[in-house]
Design an enzyme around this catalytic site. Structure first.
Site, PDB file in Angstrom:
ATOM      1  N   GLN A 187      -8.740   3.867  -9.148  1.00  0.00           N
ATOM      2  CA  GLN A 187      -8.954   4.402 -10.503  1.00  0.00           C
ATOM      3  C   GLN A 187     -10.044   3.653 -11.267  1.00  0.00           C
ATOM      4  OE1 GLN A 187      -7.737   7.174 -11.339  1.00  0.00           O
ATOM      5  NE2 GLN A 187      -6.023   7.407  -9.934  1.00  0.00           N
TER       6      GLN A 187
ATOM      7  N   HIS B 203       0.542   1.599  -7.544  1.00  0.00           N
ATOM      8  CA  HIS B 203       0.754   2.871  -6.860  1.00  0.00           C
ATOM      9  C   HIS B 203       1.552   2.565  -5.584  1.00  0.00           C
ATOM     10  CE1 HIS B 203      -0.483   6.412  -4.433  1.00  0.00           C
ATOM     11  NE2 HIS B 203      -0.805   6.991  -5.571  1.00  0.00           N
TER      12      HIS B 203
ATOM     13  N   ASP C  98      -6.986  -2.733  -5.566  1.00  0.00           N
ATOM     14  CA  ASP C  98      -6.932  -1.285  -5.401  1.00  0.00           C
ATOM     15  C   ASP C  98      -7.845  -0.688  -6.479  1.00  0.00           C
ATOM     16  OD1 ASP C  98      -6.349   1.396  -5.779  1.00  0.00           O
ATOM     17  OD2 ASP C  98      -4.183   1.162  -5.619  1.00  0.00           O
TER      18      ASP C  98
ATOM     19  N   LYS D 155     -11.836  10.755  -5.369  1.00  0.00           N
ATOM     20  CA  LYS D 155     -11.637  10.466  -6.798  1.00  0.00           C
ATOM     21  C   LYS D 155     -12.965  10.147  -7.479  1.00  0.00           C
ATOM     22  CE  LYS D 155      -6.952   8.642  -6.164  1.00  0.00           C
ATOM     23  NZ  LYS D 155      -6.040   9.655  -6.698  1.00  0.00           N
TER      24      LYS D 155
ATOM     25  N   CYS E  30       3.464   8.586  -8.221  1.00  0.00           N
ATOM     26  CA  CYS E  30       3.528   7.607  -7.116  1.00  0.00           C
ATOM     27  C   CYS E  30       3.646   6.181  -7.633  1.00  0.00           C
ATOM     28  CB  CYS E  30       2.328   7.727  -6.184  1.00  0.00           C
ATOM     29  SG  CYS E  30       2.215   9.301  -5.372  1.00  0.00           S
TER      30      CYS E  30
END
Ligand code: PLP
Length: 404
Positions: free
Chosen positions: A202, A122, A199, A225, A363
């Site tokens: 997700q 991202h 990261d 999220k 993104c």
């Protein structure tokens, strides 16, 4: 098993209609909807305990502080960190990555050094490093992505050297749905003594994450999220590294003593939390994490994986369908293109049928360039989605196809 119908009743927004059609919300990778308990936690915090934290001696301030610190401990427990000193509240993954890049670069990076990222990041795990590379003169190396949508692990191994000072990688791709082999990446990097940042935007909402078992040195995620409010997120960092890193921002809370000649900084994690924090956000995030744990991440992962398999089997029956990202190891995201239909046309027409999907580059422009596409249509799932909604999506795509 997951009782979807019961769970759906916890989310007031799922009962609404758009354009006179029942809402089919398949944009969960962008943000998730909020259960009533999270909405109530925000309201309750403002109705009953609102006061600025940490600095007050009065009752409300202490109560708000206790609730915020209990939330920090909830996050610690949720991701399996050793200490609350290692849990920094931020605005979200983006701020976590900016904090990390800025502070890590200042502490550890110089000309000739290398930071490894991947071709499926991202923008928030690309641009912060580019900004710091411009300041400190280190180089960014990029792990290539295969046609299947996986990381080229041989290329990764070949990139590691004594110049490498950090590997910063996404756990799950927000475009391809690929679940990257982060344990393997971490153990390879660690064999060279190189720390790894992950990261987790997700991954944390969909699979059980334990930062200690993974061995991650840094791990970032966003509250919104994972069914929590917007404006709150987390950076986990290993204490030993955080202690060597300078503050990201200056101001209240992050200091021990200020004079015009010299300022000394607060201890962890407050050194990295300048100014009034989003204490209401952290309190409501803890409620969201409790909610997720009540359902159970193992059950969530299993149910969402069934949904994803079902979506792929349904969508691939549509002539002209091209799924972007075909790794076996995947999470609750399916990106696709249909014939020559532009993703934004597909998204706009699906929207008119009440189906919310995301379209565009998500993104991740370098990944779009790698795949040679302008963008994708992305359906992303949560445990409150149903197979019937996937049928609606599939029928919607067929209808849009007929219009072209
Ligand atoms: N990383 C990944 C993989 C994402 O999918 C996202 C958001 O979509 C982000 C980072 C940025 O998250 P936020 O906008 O909450 O800071």
């Amino acid at each position: 098993m997951i009782d979807v119908e019961r769970i759906r009743r916890d989310f007031p927004i799922l009962g609404r209609e758009v354009y006179g059609k029942p809402l089919v919300y398949l944009d969960n990778a962008a943000t998730t909807q909020k259960p009533q308990c999270v909405i109530d936690a925000i309201s309750e915090a403002y109705c009953n305990v609102n006061a600025n934290v940490h600095r007050g001696i009065h009752f409300l301030s202490q109560q708000a502080t206790d609730m915020m610190e209990a939330a920090r401990d909830k996050v610690r427990q949720f991701i399996g960190a050793g200490s609350t000193e290692e849990i920094i509240f931020t605005r979200g993954t983006t701020e976590s990555m900016n904090l990390l890049a800025s502070s890590f670069a200042q502490a550890f990076l110089k000309e000739g050094d290398e930071v490894i990222i991947s071709g499926m990041e991202h923008h928030s795990n690309i641009v912060p490093w580019q900004i710091q590379a411009g300041r400190y003169g280190f180089k960014l190396k990029v792990i290539p992505v295969t046609d299947l949508g996986e990381l080229d692990m041989d290329a990764f191994s070949a990139m590691l050297s004594d110049k490498t000072k950090l590997v910063s990688i996404t756990h799950v791709s927000n475009v391809l749905g690929t679940v990257n082999p982060v344990s393997e990446i971490i153990s390879k990097a660690h064999s060279y003594g190189i720390p790894v940042a992950v990261d987790g935007a997700q991954s944390v909402p969909h699979i059980k994450v334990n930062v200690k078992e993974l061995g991650a040195d840094f791990y970032a995620f966003s509250g919104h999220k994972i069914y929590g409010p917007t404006g709150i997120g987390v950076l986990y960092g290993r204490k030993e590294l955080l202690e060597q890193m300078p503050p990201y921002q200056g101001g209240g809370e992050m200091i021990k003593r200020v004079t015009f000649e010299k300022t000394t900084y607060n201890e962890l994690p407050y050194k990295f939390e300048a100014g009034t924090p989003d204490y209401v956000g952290s309190i409501a995030l803890a409620t969201a994490l409790d909610y997720v744990q009540t359902i159970g991440l193992d059950k969530i992962a299993q149910y969402e994986s069934e949904l994803c398999d079902y979506a792929i089997s349904k969508l691939t029956q549509i002539p002209g369908m091209r799924i972007i990202g075909n790794s076996e190891h995947r999470s609750a995201v399916v990106s696709f293109l249909v014939g020559n239909i532009h993703p934004s046309d597909m998204g706009t027409l699906l929207d008119r049928l009440g189906i919310a999907v995301r379209t565009g580059h998500h993104c991740a422009e370098p990944l779009m360039d790698r795949m040679g596409i302008p963008g994708t249509v992305r359906a992303s799932f949560s445990f409150y989605n149903t197979k019937a909604e996937i049928d609606t999506l599939s029928a919607g795509i067929e209808r849009v196809k007929c219009m072209f």
